[in-house]
Design a protein around this motif. Structure first.
Motif, PDB file in Angstrom:
ATOM      1  N   THR A   1      11.246   2.674  -6.923  1.00 17.99           N
ATOM      2  CA  THR A   1      12.721   1.886  -6.754  1.00 17.99           C
ATOM      3  C   THR A   1      13.740   1.885  -5.326  1.00 17.99           C
ATOM      4  OG1 THR A   1      12.551   3.862  -7.535  1.00 17.99           O
ATOM      5  CG2 THR A   1      12.541   2.832  -9.021  1.00 17.99           C
ATOM      6  N   GLU A   2      13.261   1.829  -4.306  1.00 17.24           N
ATOM      7  CA  GLU A   2      13.316   1.444  -3.315  1.00 17.24           C
ATOM      8  C   GLU A   2      14.533   2.736  -2.438  1.00 17.24           C
ATOM      9  OE1 GLU A   2      15.678  -2.280  -3.199  1.00 17.24           O
ATOM     10  OE2 GLU A   2      14.435  -2.804  -5.125  1.00 17.24           O
ATOM     11  N   GLY A   3      14.181   3.624  -3.374  1.00 16.76           N
ATOM     12  CA  GLY A   3      14.821   4.946  -2.983  1.00 16.76           C
ATOM     13  C   GLY A   3      14.649   5.407  -1.870  1.00 16.76           C
TER      14      GLY A   3
ATOM     15  N   MET B   1       3.652   2.428   2.733  1.00 14.22           N
ATOM     16  CA  MET B   1       4.668   2.821   2.461  1.00 14.22           C
ATOM     17  C   MET B   1       3.849   4.632   2.488  1.00 14.22           C
ATOM     18  SD  MET B   1       7.395   4.853   1.292  1.00 14.22           S
ATOM     19  CE  MET B   1       8.749   3.330   0.957  1.00 14.22           C
ATOM     20  N   LEU B   2       5.297   5.490   3.411  1.00 13.17           N
ATOM     21  CA  LEU B   2       4.342   6.708   3.259  1.00 13.17           C
ATOM     22  C   LEU B   2       5.089   7.834   2.588  1.00 13.17           C
ATOM     23  CD1 LEU B   2       2.287   9.160   4.232  1.00 13.17           C
ATOM     24  CD2 LEU B   2       3.323   9.004   6.310  1.00 13.17           C
ATOM     25  N   THR B   3       4.345   8.724   1.532  1.00 16.07           N
ATOM     26  CA  THR B   3       5.444   9.170   1.058  1.00 16.07           C
ATOM     27  C   THR B   3       4.512  10.781   0.620  1.00 16.07           C
ATOM     28  OG1 THR B   3       7.672   9.717  -0.356  1.00 16.07           O
ATOM     29  CG2 THR B   3       5.567   7.907  -0.956  1.00 16.07           C
TER      30      THR B   3
ATOM     31  N   VAL C   1       7.359   9.479  -5.444  1.00 15.45           N
ATOM     32  CA  VAL C   1       6.701   7.841  -6.148  1.00 15.45           C
ATOM     33  C   VAL C   1       7.616   7.174  -6.531  1.00 15.45           C
ATOM     34  CG1 VAL C   1       5.670   9.355  -7.914  1.00 15.45           C
ATOM     35  CG2 VAL C   1       4.726   7.091  -6.420  1.00 15.45           C
ATOM     36  N   THR C   2       8.074   7.991  -7.732  1.00 11.88           N
ATOM     37  CA  THR C   2       8.761   7.201  -8.456  1.00 11.88           C
ATOM     38  C   THR C   2      10.130   6.844  -7.430  1.00 11.88           C
ATOM     39  OG1 THR C   2       9.011   7.890 -10.615  1.00 11.88           O
ATOM     40  CG2 THR C   2      11.139   6.860 -10.590  1.00 11.88           C
TER      41      THR C   2
ATOM     42  N   LEU D   1       0.727  -1.168  -0.189  1.00 12.24           N
ATOM     43  CA  LEU D   1      -0.338  -0.036   0.070  1.00 12.24           C
ATOM     44  C   LEU D   1       1.184   0.868   0.050  1.00 12.24           C
ATOM     45  CD1 LEU D   1      -3.067   1.651   0.496  1.00 12.24           C
ATOM     46  CD2 LEU D   1      -2.051   1.634   2.895  1.00 12.24           C
ATOM     47  N   VAL D   2       0.455   2.004  -0.329  1.00 15.54           N
ATOM     48  CA  VAL D   2       1.280   2.994  -0.912  1.00 15.54           C
ATOM     49  C   VAL D   2       0.317   5.051  -0.164  1.00 15.54           C
ATOM     50  CG1 VAL D   2       3.452   4.679  -2.433  1.00 15.54           C
ATOM     51  CG2 VAL D   2       3.519   2.538  -2.243  1.00 15.54           C
TER      52      VAL D   2
END
Length: 383
Positions: free
Chosen positions: A262-264, A250-252, A257-258, A184-185
């Motif tokens: 991509t594991e940033g 993931m909360l951002t 989002v990219t 979930l993002v």
């Protein structure tokens, strides 16, 4: 408090990889990320940026469900309003105008990538009532099988105060559970969870929430933007709902989002719970809204919470609310604190004459149909 490391085996890196490589992802975007600075119009550039990222995942063979806020905000300008309306009727009017504009913008943006979208509008009843819940799941599954990008929103045009989610964060977490998502993002106007107000000096980003204990030192507050209905509290709660289903969150912010996929090293990742409940228990705990309350004596509290027994009329001391048989109700200790939730076998009007009595006595006096639990243990979840 947990912190990320460069080691690829670290939990934060592993969770980021799970989110980035997941076959099925639910992405929720908030109103403030999709609207203009004045909050009254869609920011089409921001919307297209999001679609570009999601379309890339679809071209890679992965599935995406988009839970998008913004309908009410998109209707503010066309209705000539200068701010989000406070009353439900005007919110519904704004949603009626804005939902069409929102979906049309998504249709155009995804069509540019050769993708088709499907609109799915839900009320809380659609994930509270078990039959509605399974229908919603079948619809979303079929859309995904057909290669469609489902765009989910709360059906603000018809939802009443009693059947509203209140924010799309909770809705997104429930949809993630509904479709068995790998991640979930949550996209918002803040880049991550901080251990204090982000605008205050000295507040630090929390890169990983491994357990609920990691939140003990975090000051969570705020009610969201001028055009949204959520805030950081609802996002943390949504991460908890998803985590209970074994789904990392993931909360951002939209701009990151990219990198997030991509594991940033951006945003905050919430680890799923180590142990998860069965889907029916999760549904009871998170998807239902209680229609009433049952007050228990100490003996019944122990039976329900420690021995995992069914709830019998003998242990109930009080009934509150107006509910029908089959409705979800909160089960409370003598002081009123909620300890469990379950599906009740009796209507509120039937229960008072049964309280404090054994099922054997009730069956003898009223008939064999009364020799049953008020809530069966299979329909009861301890909170």
């Amino acid at each position: 408090m947990s912190s990320p490391q460069d080691d690829r085996g670290h939990p934060a890196s592993s969770l980021r990889r799970t989110l980035g490589e997941g076959q099925r992802l639910v992405v929720k975007v908030g109103s403030s990320s999709l609207t203009s600075a004045d909050g009254g119009h869609l920011d089409l550039n921001a919307l297209r940026d999001l679609v570009d990222v999601l379309a890339t995942r679809r071209r890679e063979g992965r599935q995406v469900v988009l839970v998008s806020s913004g309908a009410i905000a998109a209707g503010i300008g066309p209705l000539g309003l200068d701010r989000r309306p406070a009353d439900l009727a005007t919110q519904q009017a704004a949603a009626s105008v804005g939902q069409g504009a929102l979906v049309a913008a998504y249709q155009a943006a995804f069509w540019g990538h050769g993708l088709t979208v499907g609109q799915v509008l839900l009320t809380a009843d659609d994930v509270t009532r078990r039959t509605h819940y399974t229908n919603a799941r079948r619809t979303l599954e079929r859309l995904l099988e057909l290669g469609i990008v489902p765009i989910v929103n709360e059906n603000d045009t018809v939802a009443t105060h009693e059947i509203r989610f209140g924010d799309n964060d909770r809705l997104a977490a429930l949809v993630a559970d509904l479709v068995g998502a790998d991640g979930l993002v949550l996209l918002t106007d803040v880049d991550a969870l901080y251990d204090g107000p982000p605008a205050h000096g000295g507040s630090r980003r929390v890169p990983l929430v491994a357990t609920s204990a990691d939140l003990d030192a975090v000051r969570i507050g705020g009610t969201g933007s001028a055009v949204g209905s959520g805030g950081m509290v609802t996002k943390v709660e949504a991460a908890g709902i998803a985590g209970a289903a074994g789904i990392p969150t993931m909360l951002t912010r939209l701009a990151d989002v990219t990198a997030a996929l991509t594991e940033g090293d951006v945003g905050t990742v919430f680890a799923p719970a180590a142990a998860t409940r069965a889907s029916r228990k999760r549904w009871l705990a998170h998807a239902t809204t209680a229609r009433g309350r049952l007050l228990l004596d100490e003996g019944a509290v122990a039976a329900v919470t420690h021995r995992r027994k069914s709830l019998l009329p003998a242990g109930i001391t009080g009934v509150e609310g107006a509910f029908a048989a089959g409705d979800p109700v909160d089960v409370c200790e003598p002081g009123g604190a909620v300890i469990a939730r379950g599906l009740v076998n009796y209507a509120a009007t039937e229960l008072p004459r049964l309280l404090g009595r054994s099922t054997r006595d009730l069956a003898r006096e009223l008939g064999p149909e009364y020799e049953r639990e008020v809530i069966h243990r299979d329909d009861l979840v301890v909170l």
